[in-house]
Design a protein around this motif. Structure first.
Motif, short mmCIF file in Angstrom:
data_model
loop_
_atom_site.label_atom_id
_atom_site.label_comp_id
_atom_site.label_asym_id
_atom_site.label_seq_id
_atom_site.Cartn_x
_atom_site.Cartn_y
_atom_site.Cartn_z
N ALA A 1 0.82 -1.21 0.00
CA ALA A 1 0.00 0.00 0.00
C ALA A 1 0.86 1.27 0.00
O ALA A 1 0.50 2.26 -0.63
N PHE B 1 -1.76 4.57 -4.85
CA PHE B 1 -2.17 5.25 -3.63
C PHE B 1 -1.41 6.54 -3.40
O PHE B 1 -1.70 7.26 -2.46
N VAL C 1 -0.01 7.06 2.33
CA VAL C 1 -1.09 6.33 3.00
C VAL C 1 -0.99 6.57 4.50
O VAL C 1 0.09 6.48 5.07
N GLU C 2 -2.10 6.86 5.15
CA GLU C 2 -2.12 7.07 6.60
C GLU C 2 -2.39 5.76 7.33
O GLU C 2 -1.73 5.44 8.30
N LEU D 1 -4.63 1.64 6.99
CA LEU D 1 -5.36 0.65 6.21
C LEU D 1 -6.35 -0.04 7.13
O LEU D 1 -6.06 -0.26 8.31
#
Length: 154
Positions: A56, A62, A99-100, A102
């Motif tokens: 990710a 992303f 991405v912070e 999931l």
């Protein structure tokens, strides 16, 4: 500011928490873990979640990319995807992860991964496994964000 053990124990106070870990996603090794593991093996769980976290964070799907036709878009990532790909980082700079967190939902639980940003090139994330029936996904996500911001890695 909590260290690894304090952070993990605080994560386990969440309703429905079944297990938690802090994992290095480049090596797949758990820096610490507490509670149960979904498959009964902490190291296997760390390696498997590291694969998901790495994918990710590294895939360009992303990562926001500037639109060359739109001068109004200003992204604060300081990231040149071609240059980063040449350096073997898969188009991702550790400062300013695209991405912070999931969230994965299974029939029996929720799996949350929260990336930890540090002043050095961090590749660490918090992992939390919640029971689907007793866990509160929104509360867990907020608490993990707070823990990640306060976590002290020495």
């Amino acid at each position: 500011m909590p260290g690894i053990d304090e952070c993990l124990y605080e994560a386990m106070t969440l309703p429905g928490a079944r297990g938690a870990a802090i994992v290095d996603w480049t090596s797949g090794l758990a820096l610490g873990s507490v509670g149960d593991s979904p498959n009964g093996d902490y190291e296997a769980t760390a390696a498997e979640t590291a694969e998901v976290a790495r994918a990710a964070a590294e895939y360009q799907a992303f990562a926001p990319v500037e639109d060359p036709d739109d001068d109004d878009i200003a992204l604060d990532l300081d990231l040149d995807l071609d240059e980063a790909a040449d350096e073997g980082t898969g188009g991702m700079d550790h400062k300013g992860l695209p991405v912070e967190d999931l969230m994965l939902t299974t029939r029996t639980g929720f799996h949350l991964i929260r990336y930890v940003e540090t002043t050095f090139d961090s590749s660490v994330f918090l992992y939390l496994w919640l029971d689907r029936h007793t866990g509160n996904l929104a509360m867990a996500r907020l608490r993990l964000r707070s823990l990640a911001e306060r976590l002290v890695l020495v």
